[in-house]
Write a protein that holds these residues in place. Sequence first.
Motif, PDB file in Angstrom:
ATOM      1  N   GLU A   1      -3.991  14.668  -0.394  1.00  0.00           N
ATOM      2  CA  GLU A   1      -5.226  14.085   0.130  1.00  0.00           C
ATOM      3  C   GLU A   1      -6.055  13.538  -1.022  1.00  0.00           C
ATOM      4  O   GLU A   1      -6.246  14.203  -2.036  1.00  0.00           O
ATOM      5  N   GLU A   2      -6.520  12.310  -0.855  1.00  0.00           N
ATOM      6  CA  GLU A   2      -7.393  11.642  -1.822  1.00  0.00           C
ATOM      7  C   GLU A   2      -6.858  11.697  -3.251  1.00  0.00           C
ATOM      8  O   GLU A   2      -7.533  12.161  -4.175  1.00  0.00           O
TER       9      GLU A   2
ATOM     10  N   PHE B   1       1.006   6.869   3.867  1.00  0.00           N
ATOM     11  CA  PHE B   1       0.386   8.136   4.266  1.00  0.00           C
ATOM     12  C   PHE B   1      -0.913   8.428   3.517  1.00  0.00           C
ATOM     13  O   PHE B   1      -1.316   9.582   3.401  1.00  0.00           O
ATOM     14  N   GLY B   2      -1.551   7.386   2.981  1.00  0.00           N
ATOM     15  CA  GLY B   2      -2.770   7.605   2.224  1.00  0.00           C
ATOM     16  C   GLY B   2      -2.516   8.338   0.927  1.00  0.00           C
ATOM     17  O   GLY B   2      -3.445   8.903   0.330  1.00  0.00           O
ATOM     18  N   GLY B   3      -1.263   8.342   0.483  1.00  0.00           N
ATOM     19  CA  GLY B   3      -0.889   9.086  -0.715  1.00  0.00           C
ATOM     20  C   GLY B   3      -0.968   8.245  -1.971  1.00  0.00           C
ATOM     21  O   GLY B   3      -1.395   7.094  -1.962  1.00  0.00           O
TER      22      GLY B   3
ATOM     23  N   ASP C   1       0.841  -1.199   0.000  1.00  0.00           N
ATOM     24  CA  ASP C   1       0.000   0.000   0.000  1.00  0.00           C
ATOM     25  C   ASP C   1       0.874   1.246   0.000  1.00  0.00           C
ATOM     26  O   ASP C   1       1.878   1.307   0.731  1.00  0.00           O
ATOM     27  N   ASN C   2       0.479   2.253  -0.785  1.00  0.00           N
ATOM     28  CA  ASN C   2       1.212   3.516  -0.772  1.00  0.00           C
ATOM     29  C   ASN C   2       1.105   4.157   0.612  1.00  0.00           C
ATOM     30  O   ASN C   2       0.038   4.133   1.234  1.00  0.00           O
TER      31      ASN C   2
ATOM     32  N   ARG D   1       2.389   9.807  10.958  1.00  0.00           N
ATOM     33  CA  ARG D   1       1.151   9.401  10.289  1.00  0.00           C
ATOM     34  C   ARG D   1       1.151   7.924   9.916  1.00  0.00           C
ATOM     35  O   ARG D   1       0.094   7.311   9.757  1.00  0.00           O
ATOM     36  N   GLN D   2       2.338   7.346   9.741  1.00  0.00           N
ATOM     37  CA  GLN D   2       2.446   5.929   9.401  1.00  0.00           C
ATOM     38  C   GLN D   2       3.843   5.450   9.764  1.00  0.00           C
ATOM     39  O   GLN D   2       4.822   5.870   9.164  1.00  0.00           O
TER      40      GLN D   2
ATOM     41  N   ARG E   1       6.491  14.535   0.638  1.00  0.00           N
ATOM     42  CA  ARG E   1       5.166  15.093   0.913  1.00  0.00           C
ATOM     43  C   ARG E   1       5.290  16.452   1.606  1.00  0.00           C
ATOM     44  O   ARG E   1       4.543  17.386   1.304  1.00  0.00           O
TER      45      ARG E   1
ATOM     46  N   SER F   1      -5.969   6.820  -7.814  1.00  0.00           N
ATOM     47  CA  SER F   1      -5.197   5.576  -7.742  1.00  0.00           C
ATOM     48  C   SER F   1      -4.390   5.383  -9.013  1.00  0.00           C
ATOM     49  O   SER F   1      -4.853   5.691 -10.119  1.00  0.00           O
TER      50      SER F   1
END
Length: 554
Positions: A520-521, A57-59, A54-55, A394-395, A161, A524
């Motif tokens: 953010e968001e 930091f939600g990035g 999974d990428n 954050r991660q 980031r 994909s």
Amino acid sequence: MAALSNQACAALERSIRERVPPLLTDLYQFTMAYAYWRAGRHNEPAVFELFFRDNPFGGGFSLFSGLHDCLLFLRNFQFLDEDLEYLRSVLPPATDPAFFMFLRELDCSSVTLRSVPEGTVVFARVPLMEVSGPLAVIQLLETSLLCLVNYASLVCSNAARFRLAAGSRRKLLEMGLRRAQGPDGGLTASRYTYVGGFDLTSNVQAGFLYGIPVAGTIAHSYVTSFSSLEEVFPQTLVTANGDHDRIDLISLTKGWLGRVCELLGAEPEKIHEGELASFLSYAIAYPHNFLPVIDSYSVTCSGLLNFCAVALSLFELGYRPLGIRLDSGDLCRQSVEVRHVFKLCSERFCIPAFRSLTIVGTNNISEHSMAELNTKENEIDVVGVGTHLVTCTRQPSLGCVYKLVEVRGSPRMKFSEDPEKSTVPGRKAVYRMLDTEGHPFLDLLCLWEEPAPEAGVAVKCHPVVGDQNCQSITPAQVACLRLDVFTEGQITHTLCSAAETREKVQHSIQTLDPRHKKLEEPDSYTVAVSEKLHDLIAKMRKDSSNASNFLLAN
């Protein structure tokens, strides 16, 4: 930036040998290697892949880092007598003594490493490294390689980031050594945050080993250690060109302080004498590097006034002070107030350079607060970041894994009830598909023996995770993501400095479509497998299901 000295290069290689010896691994790597050896399978040719699921930091992306250290680790991989003596004490007593003789002769002369170039933007499920060689040897490498890649890639991605959040105008200073997870965590963070886009570090050892520009002046403790002007010694300073006798800096500064108070309508009785003494003492020590922290007491009532007075004195003597640091309160509001005062002093005292003095902000900066700097009025030129950068709050982990994909030329696959944890079998080639604007839009995993996709030619593929239907894509450009970097015990790819890798990172990020760079968001990014590789996966799943009935069949 100057190239690293021979002394620094030697220290860097020595650092890897000392920090990542062959014993820096999990015990089960040795028990598995022994079992392979006992079964006579230790020299079977095998292939492992290293990737993450999974990428972070939600990035929308990550940055591959740590290859440089992996290559030095492989080149220096060898067990010493004291290593084997310890292993004898922790492995089961029944372990054959000949196994330790086998380990004593072991090295990576039969290992090959193919890898994505360090500093490349990468995505979940794309194999970052392919490690091939004798089964027992490359099994022993697993934990060490993961250790070297996981945190380096995570903190480098975190730094990127922060850089995206800050924009290109501001300089970024990494100052997280005191908050890092131990000395090695701090050193690794300093290197890879610089690679990820930071400009400076406070870490002197990182500057020595990696050639990173270092920065730092004084802390609050220095300011609060002074209580009166009587503690300033020496009290004089020569002019910058050395043409005059030593000048009494205290008297000169007192005169400027009165003029600054008059200009700003300030109350002299609120000015802290010890703070002024600390500024004077430091300015005398480093007149070319004067950048104090001004919030030890009160920014507007004391710190800013004292700074302006000392800075104006330095200008009069021909020096160029650097600026100030803010470390508490509303940094944006304070920076605006400080810049306003700088401009007033510049105009009143006819010193154009005063208006552009540097303002540094440091106060538990997070990615969110960094992004806010772009939405609020402020005059901050340099941002110092520590805790949230180096600890990756954050991660805490990227989650890289190291999985077997081939033995004796036959593909191997891990099956799981959780599709996310299944692996993609076989030795592979990895290609990046780019659109007409040069933006990557899909990474394609193919079997090693397949012909490479071509620009302008349609390719059928399937998403690497899930059961989505086959799609056809036509790339405008195709780039191969694999390099041969280590062959038969030798590093076969040029080792880049931290500065060179930093440039590659920035170039790689610039190629991304903005929709994948969003903090953010993000949209994909597609990682897919070729039709042949998809068919192999389906066949192995079917064969595995049939093979599970072997007891009944016999």
